[in-house]
Design a protein around this motif. Structure first.
Motif, PDB file in Angstrom:
ATOM      1  N   ASN A   4      87.381  45.841  18.360  1.00 33.22           N
ATOM      2  CA  ASN A   4      86.043  45.237  18.415  1.00 33.22           C
ATOM      3  C   ASN A   4      85.979  43.915  17.672  1.00 33.22           C
ATOM      4  OD1 ASN A   4      86.313  46.133  15.837  1.00 33.22           O
ATOM      5  ND2 ASN A   4      84.350  47.169  15.727  1.00 33.22           N
ATOM      6  N   GLY A   5      87.016  43.128  17.746  1.00 35.67           N
ATOM      7  CA  GLY A   5      86.995  41.902  16.963  1.00 35.67           C
ATOM      8  C   GLY A   5      87.684  40.738  17.621  1.00 35.67           C
ATOM      9  N   LEU A   6      88.181  39.846  16.792  1.00 33.30           N
ATOM     10  CA  LEU A   6      88.823  38.622  17.241  1.00 33.30           C
ATOM     11  C   LEU A   6      90.284  38.636  16.820  1.00 33.30           C
ATOM     12  CD1 LEU A   6      86.042  36.145  16.091  1.00 33.30           C
ATOM     13  CD2 LEU A   6      86.487  36.879  18.423  1.00 33.30           C
ATOM     14  N   SER A   7      91.082  37.856  17.519  1.00 37.28           N
ATOM     15  CA  SER A   7      92.490  37.722  17.200  1.00 37.28           C
ATOM     16  C   SER A   7      92.861  36.256  17.317  1.00 37.28           C
ATOM     17  CB  SER A   7      93.322  38.562  18.177  1.00 37.28           C
ATOM     18  OG  SER A   7      94.690  38.431  17.894  1.00 37.28           O
ATOM     19  N   TYR A   8      93.768  35.774  16.479  1.00 37.59           N
ATOM     20  CA  TYR A   8      94.204  34.387  16.550  1.00 37.59           C
ATOM     21  C   TYR A   8      95.219  34.201  17.665  1.00 37.59           C
ATOM     22  CZ  TYR A   8      92.104  33.842  11.945  1.00 37.59           C
ATOM     23  OH  TYR A   8      91.234  33.815  10.905  1.00 37.59           O
ATOM     24  N   THR A   9      95.186  33.038  18.284  1.00 36.42           N
ATOM     25  CA  THR A   9      96.202  32.649  19.259  1.00 36.42           C
ATOM     26  C   THR A   9      96.893  31.403  18.723  1.00 36.42           C
ATOM     27  OG1 THR A   9      94.692  31.252  20.524  1.00 36.42           O
ATOM     28  CG2 THR A   9      94.876  33.555  21.195  1.00 36.42           C
ATOM     29  N   LEU A  10      98.133  31.225  19.089  1.00 38.40           N
ATOM     30  CA  LEU A  10      98.919  30.084  18.631  1.00 38.40           C
ATOM     31  C   LEU A  10      99.756  29.604  19.812  1.00 38.40           C
ATOM     32  CD1 LEU A  10      99.409  28.592  15.952  1.00 38.40           C
ATOM     33  CD2 LEU A  10     101.322  30.125  15.549  1.00 38.40           C
ATOM     34  N   GLU A  11      99.633  28.315  20.154  1.00 37.27           N
ATOM     35  CA  GLU A  11     100.391  27.787  21.285  1.00 37.27           C
ATOM     36  C   GLU A  11     100.781  26.342  21.030  1.00 37.27           C
ATOM     37  OE1 GLU A  11      97.560  28.526  24.373  1.00 37.27           O
ATOM     38  OE2 GLU A  11      96.493  26.657  24.024  1.00 37.27           O
ATOM     39  N   TYR A  12     101.797  25.881  21.740  1.00 33.78           N
ATOM     40  CA  TYR A  12     102.207  24.487  21.668  1.00 33.78           C
ATOM     41  C   TYR A  12     101.158  23.633  22.357  1.00 33.78           C
ATOM     42  CZ  TYR A  12     106.803  26.491  20.713  1.00 33.78           C
ATOM     43  OH  TYR A  12     107.843  27.203  20.178  1.00 33.78           O
ATOM     44  N   THR A  13     101.028  22.373  21.897  1.00 34.00           N
ATOM     45  CA  THR A  13     100.089  21.471  22.560  1.00 34.00           C
ATOM     46  C   THR A  13     100.674  20.069  22.645  1.00 34.00           C
ATOM     47  OG1 THR A  13      97.807  20.696  22.607  1.00 34.00           O
ATOM     48  CG2 THR A  13      98.815  20.876  20.450  1.00 34.00           C
ATOM     49  N   LYS A  14     100.342  19.401  23.730  1.00 36.86           N
ATOM     50  CA  LYS A  14     100.826  18.035  23.954  1.00 36.86           C
ATOM     51  C   LYS A  14      99.815  16.991  23.506  1.00 36.86           C
ATOM     52  CE  LYS A  14     103.762  19.307  27.803  1.00 36.86           C
ATOM     53  NZ  LYS A  14     104.078  19.120  29.220  1.00 36.86           N
ATOM     54  N   THR A  15      98.532  17.387  23.440  1.00 34.14           N
ATOM     55  CA  THR A  15      97.474  16.443  23.063  1.00 34.14           C
ATOM     56  C   THR A  15      96.406  17.149  22.231  1.00 34.14           C
ATOM     57  OG1 THR A  15      96.198  16.937  25.056  1.00 34.14           O
ATOM     58  CG2 THR A  15      97.711  15.058  25.167  1.00 34.14           C
ATOM     59  N   LYS A  16      95.618  16.333  21.540  1.00 34.12           N
ATOM     60  CA  LYS A  16      94.477  16.845  20.785  1.00 34.12           C
ATOM     61  C   LYS A  16      93.283  16.930  21.728  1.00 34.12           C
ATOM     62  CE  LYS A  16      91.535  15.581  16.857  1.00 34.12           C
ATOM     63  NZ  LYS A  16      90.234  15.486  17.490  1.00 34.12           N
ATOM     64  N   GLY A  17      92.637  18.097  21.778  1.00 34.84           N
ATOM     65  CA  GLY A  17      91.439  18.251  22.586  1.00 34.84           C
ATOM     66  C   GLY A  17      90.267  17.496  21.985  1.00 34.84           C
ATOM     67  N   ASP A  18      89.270  17.184  22.795  1.00 33.99           N
ATOM     68  CA  ASP A  18      88.112  16.413  22.339  1.00 33.99           C
ATOM     69  C   ASP A  18      87.389  17.056  21.159  1.00 33.99           C
ATOM     70  OD1 ASP A  18      88.558  14.492  24.246  1.00 33.99           O
ATOM     71  OD2 ASP A  18      87.181  15.371  25.694  1.00 33.99           O
ATOM     72  N   SER A  19      87.292  18.373  21.149  1.00 37.47           N
ATOM     73  CA  SER A  19      86.549  19.043  20.077  1.00 37.47           C
ATOM     74  C   SER A  19      87.466  19.759  19.084  1.00 37.47           C
ATOM     75  CB  SER A  19      85.555  20.029  20.688  1.00 37.47           C
ATOM     76  OG  SER A  19      86.227  20.977  21.486  1.00 37.47           O
ATOM     77  N   ASP A  20      88.757  19.490  19.144  1.00 45.06           N
ATOM     78  CA  ASP A  20      89.696  20.116  18.211  1.00 45.06           C
ATOM     79  C   ASP A  20      89.621  19.461  16.840  1.00 45.06           C
ATOM     80  OD1 ASP A  20      90.597  21.688  20.279  1.00 45.06           O
ATOM     81  OD2 ASP A  20      92.489  20.623  20.543  1.00 45.06           O
TER      82      ASP A  20
END
Length: 129
Positions: free
Chosen positions: A58-74
């Motif tokens: 009943n909760g949240l979990s962290y995700t971790l992934e590679y990224t090529k660019t910074k998102g607008d709201s990151d």
């Protein structure tokens, strides 16, 4: 048409100390080294992105992934040459969190030491804020 006039006053305040802002996420030397190691084999990626998703009982979990660019709201955290981007949805849940990398005989994983978590579920897959 008449223009309305708004006044503003600026005052110098010498007694108030400015508080330095804290990074939303801090990395241990172990986490920095592991991220550098992971990104070494992926030159097209600029960093890793942390997010949250609904998972577990009943909760949240962290995700971790590679990224090529910074998102607008990151939110971007740069520490010791490593870039970590935090998705907008995860920003409030990660405030004050320390990201570590832990290895033992049977496993190796990133661990988020979050002072804001009130509890975790029984299966260990999620947390509650």
């Amino acid at each position: 048409m008449s223009a309305s006039l708004v006044r503003a006053t600026v005052r110098a305040v010498s007694k108030r100390k400015l508080q330095p802002t804290r990074a939303a996420l801090t990395l241990t030397p172990s986490a920095v080294n592991k991220i550098k190691q992971l990104l070494k084999d992926k030159p097209e990626h600029v960093g890793v992105k942390v997010g949250v998703r609904t998972r577990g009982c009943n909760g949240l979990s962290y995700t971790l992934e590679y990224t090529k660019t910074k998102g607008d709201s990151d939110e971007e955290v740069i520490q010791d040459g490593v870039r970590v981007f935090i998705e907008k949805k995860a920003q409030l849940t990660l405030l004050g969190t320390e990201m570590d990398f832990v290895e033992d005989k049977l496993s190796s994983e990133f661990v988020f030491n979050n002072p804001n978590i009130k509890g975790t579920c029984g299966c260990g897959e999620s947390f509650n804020i």
